[in-house]
Design a protein around this motif. Sequence first.
Motif, PDB file in Angstrom:
ATOM      1  N   ALA A 139       6.125  -3.318   2.221  1.00  0.00           N
ATOM      2  CA  ALA A 139       5.719  -1.998   1.724  1.00  0.00           C
ATOM      3  C   ALA A 139       6.689  -0.938   2.242  1.00  0.00           C
ATOM      4  O   ALA A 139       7.267  -1.086   3.323  1.00  0.00           O
ATOM      5  N   MET A 140       6.862   0.132   1.482  1.00  0.00           N
ATOM      6  CA  MET A 140       7.827   1.179   1.841  1.00  0.00           C
ATOM      7  C   MET A 140       7.432   1.893   3.139  1.00  0.00           C
ATOM      8  O   MET A 140       6.282   2.322   3.283  1.00  0.00           O
ATOM      9  N   GLY A 141       8.393   2.006   4.052  1.00  0.00           N
ATOM     10  CA  GLY A 141       8.190   2.781   5.286  1.00  0.00           C
ATOM     11  C   GLY A 141       6.890   2.437   5.987  1.00  0.00           C
ATOM     12  O   GLY A 141       6.600   1.269   6.247  1.00  0.00           O
ATOM     13  N   ASP A 142       6.096   3.457   6.293  1.00  0.00           N
ATOM     14  CA  ASP A 142       4.836   3.253   7.007  1.00  0.00           C
ATOM     15  C   ASP A 142       3.629   3.175   6.072  1.00  0.00           C
ATOM     16  O   ASP A 142       2.493   3.468   6.477  1.00  0.00           O
ATOM     17  N   THR A 143       3.872   2.760   4.818  1.00  0.00           N
ATOM     18  CA  THR A 143       2.781   2.726   3.832  1.00  0.00           C
ATOM     19  C   THR A 143       1.565   1.935   4.322  1.00  0.00           C
ATOM     20  O   THR A 143       0.414   2.374   4.153  1.00  0.00           O
ATOM     21  N   THR A 144       1.808   0.763   4.935  1.00  0.00           N
ATOM     22  CA  THR A 144       0.665  -0.065   5.360  1.00  0.00           C
ATOM     23  C   THR A 144      -0.180   0.687   6.385  1.00  0.00           C
ATOM     24  O   THR A 144      -1.417   0.695   6.294  1.00  0.00           O
ATOM     25  N   ASP A 145       0.487   1.353   7.347  1.00  0.00           N
ATOM     26  CA  ASP A 145      -0.261   2.126   8.349  1.00  0.00           C
ATOM     27  C   ASP A 145      -1.056   3.249   7.689  1.00  0.00           C
ATOM     28  O   ASP A 145      -2.192   3.531   8.063  1.00  0.00           O
ATOM     29  N   GLU A 146      -0.425   3.869   6.691  1.00  0.00           N
ATOM     30  CA  GLU A 146      -1.111   4.986   6.015  1.00  0.00           C
ATOM     31  C   GLU A 146      -2.337   4.475   5.246  1.00  0.00           C
ATOM     32  O   GLU A 146      -3.392   5.108   5.239  1.00  0.00           O
ATOM     33  N   LEU A 147      -2.217   3.301   4.637  1.00  0.00           N
ATOM     34  CA  LEU A 147      -3.365   2.732   3.914  1.00  0.00           C
ATOM     35  C   LEU A 147      -4.484   2.373   4.891  1.00  0.00           C
ATOM     36  O   LEU A 147      -5.666   2.567   4.602  1.00  0.00           O
ATOM     37  N   ILE A 148      -4.097   1.873   6.071  1.00  0.00           N
ATOM     38  CA  ILE A 148      -5.112   1.528   7.081  1.00  0.00           C
ATOM     39  C   ILE A 148      -5.838   2.801   7.529  1.00  0.00           C
ATOM     40  O   ILE A 148      -7.073   2.839   7.607  1.00  0.00           O
ATOM     41  N   ASP A 149      -5.061   3.874   7.791  1.00  0.00           N
ATOM     42  CA  ASP A 149      -5.690   5.146   8.203  1.00  0.00           C
ATOM     43  C   ASP A 149      -6.671   5.626   7.137  1.00  0.00           C
ATOM     44  O   ASP A 149      -7.772   6.085   7.436  1.00  0.00           O
ATOM     45  N   LEU A 150      -6.257   5.482   5.884  1.00  0.00           N
ATOM     46  CA  LEU A 150      -7.095   5.935   4.773  1.00  0.00           C
ATOM     47  C   LEU A 150      -8.403   5.141   4.722  1.00  0.00           C
ATOM     48  O   LEU A 150      -9.492   5.714   4.594  1.00  0.00           O
ATOM     49  N   GLU A 195      -9.869   3.653   7.143  1.00  0.00           N
ATOM     50  CA  GLU A 195     -10.734   3.983   8.280  1.00  0.00           C
ATOM     51  C   GLU A 195     -11.476   5.298   8.079  1.00  0.00           C
ATOM     52  O   GLU A 195     -12.561   5.495   8.609  1.00  0.00           O
ATOM     53  N   GLN A 196     -10.880   6.183   7.278  1.00  0.00           N
ATOM     54  CA  GLN A 196     -11.580   7.446   6.991  1.00  0.00           C
ATOM     55  C   GLN A 196     -12.773   7.214   6.069  1.00  0.00           C
ATOM     56  O   GLN A 196     -13.737   7.964   6.070  1.00  0.00           O
ATOM     57  N   VAL A 197     -12.697   6.140   5.279  1.00  0.00           N
ATOM     58  CA  VAL A 197     -13.760   5.858   4.322  1.00  0.00           C
ATOM     59  C   VAL A 197     -14.839   4.986   4.952  1.00  0.00           C
ATOM     60  O   VAL A 197     -16.030   5.145   4.698  1.00  0.00           O
ATOM     61  N   SER A 198     -14.402   4.045   5.804  1.00  0.00           N
ATOM     62  CA  SER A 198     -15.352   3.131   6.424  1.00  0.00           C
ATOM     63  C   SER A 198     -14.782   2.656   7.755  1.00  0.00           C
ATOM     64  O   SER A 198     -13.657   2.163   7.789  1.00  0.00           O
ATOM     65  N   PRO A 199     -15.549   2.791   8.860  1.00  0.00           N
ATOM     66  CA  PRO A 199     -14.995   2.424  10.165  1.00  0.00           C
ATOM     67  C   PRO A 199     -14.659   0.932  10.257  1.00  0.00           C
ATOM     68  O   PRO A 199     -13.689   0.558  10.890  1.00  0.00           O
ATOM     69  N   ILE A 200     -15.478   0.078   9.644  1.00  0.00           N
ATOM     70  CA  ILE A 200     -15.166  -1.361   9.640  1.00  0.00           C
ATOM     71  C   ILE A 200     -15.148  -1.829   8.184  1.00  0.00           C
ATOM     72  O   ILE A 200     -16.146  -2.318   7.655  1.00  0.00           O
TER      73      ILE A 200
END
Length: 423
Positions: free
Chosen positions: A42-53, A55-60
């Motif tokens: 995935a481009m750059g930090d995309t995977t980290d950004e998707l993970i952050d997203l 977590e904002q929707v559901s903690p687990i």
Amino acid sequence: MGLVVQKYGGSSVADAEGIKRVAKRIVDAKKNGNQVVVVVSAMGDTTDELIDLAEQVSPIPAGREFDMLLTAGERISMALLAMAIKNLGHEAQSFTGSQAGVITDSVHNKARIIDVTPGRIRTALDEGNIAIVAGFQGVSHDKKDITTLGRGGSDTTAVALAAALDAEVCEIYTDVDGVFTADPRVVTKARKIDWISFEDMLELAASGSKVLLHRCVEYARRYNIPIHVRSSFSGLRGTWVSNEPQGDQKVEHAIISGVAHDVSEAKITVVGVPDKPGEAAAIFRTIANAEVNIDMVVQNVSAASTGLTDISFTLPKAEGRKAIDALERNRGVIGFDSLRYDDQIAKISLVGAGMKTNPGVTAGFFEALSDAGVNIELISTSEIRISVVTRVDDVNEAVRAVHTAFGLDSDSDEAVVYGGTGR
Ligand code: ADP
Ligand code: ASP
Ligand code: MG
């Protein structure tokens, strides 16, 4: 005509310019007469950004949906890369992991590849295409759900495809010039290694040198696929990882291959455990049933007055919540006073096959840490590795001190880091 598998990490395809630059390199490999299969992250930090997203929707988040989300990152880069190659006048087709025949078990977020059936890739190659495959993903053999292979998993996709397609080499393109004696982001005097054995690379990878993922090296060793780690930003020759050096690959007969560090782990201490047979078994069965992998373990001497002891272990931070919940749920059965969770730790490891036959390595390691004023909390060893746990704030200084103490500092150029955020 040879078949090469090339893998480009996220920092190599971080933006549109990066994708175009990589496309040119791929086309050059094709023009040199090779059949080319490309695995892309995935481009750059995309995977980290998707993970952050998530977590904002559901903690687990549910594993199945989390995997579905994360695989979107690699789909974006594979399609853009195929477009960029076509724009240079060459044929390319992109494939998801599932389309490429990457079959996994059904453990979401850290699935294992159990088979690769690359029929569609073969056909694409035979028709003259460059095949682009989304890294880090597959499809589960039973439920046919989309899975991911764990962080950094595109390395494993690349080696697995190289093995299934009987490629000559698996080239891993990244943002540094190869495998160094330490992370060049921390040690600017780190030295590039010309050739390293699978054995030493496995230990470095297992100890946190994320330039290659541990599972990828395991896979390469099993199928004897040579890996060439190199930069996508320079034309320099990189590091060869294989069973035996070939041709002019330079072997350094050093006792130590390198220093690795890892800040992705946490430590759990189970406090007040009765010191009797079966207790450690109960704790670690609970952890295993929660599908959490542990790393180091240490049991303290019990206090004679109470007959109670403490057991500490380290594990990936990302699994900390799961492990604590599982232990709490089984508190009645195991019997302990309390749990302590500490995520401010780092692991520092010294790796090298030479330490088997050279006394004094452990002493030298501990002396270097002590001279740097670094306190050791846990210790573990294998035949060719010594690891310690320290405070995370001490990690950079400790790695540099150990690197210098073992004579690994380069006296020529500084190690270059071309891109990436180190996230
Ligand atoms: P990619 O996005 O290409 O997969 P990674 O970030 O996963 O890249 O891996 C490359 C990074 O690994 C380098 O930028 C470097 O900071 C880190 N690294 C850690 N240890 C080493 C080492 N011994 N040699 C080279 N790089 C290392
Ligand atoms: N994109 C995934 C990650 O960041 C897989 C990879 O890059 O290898 O972990
Ligand atoms: Mg990586």
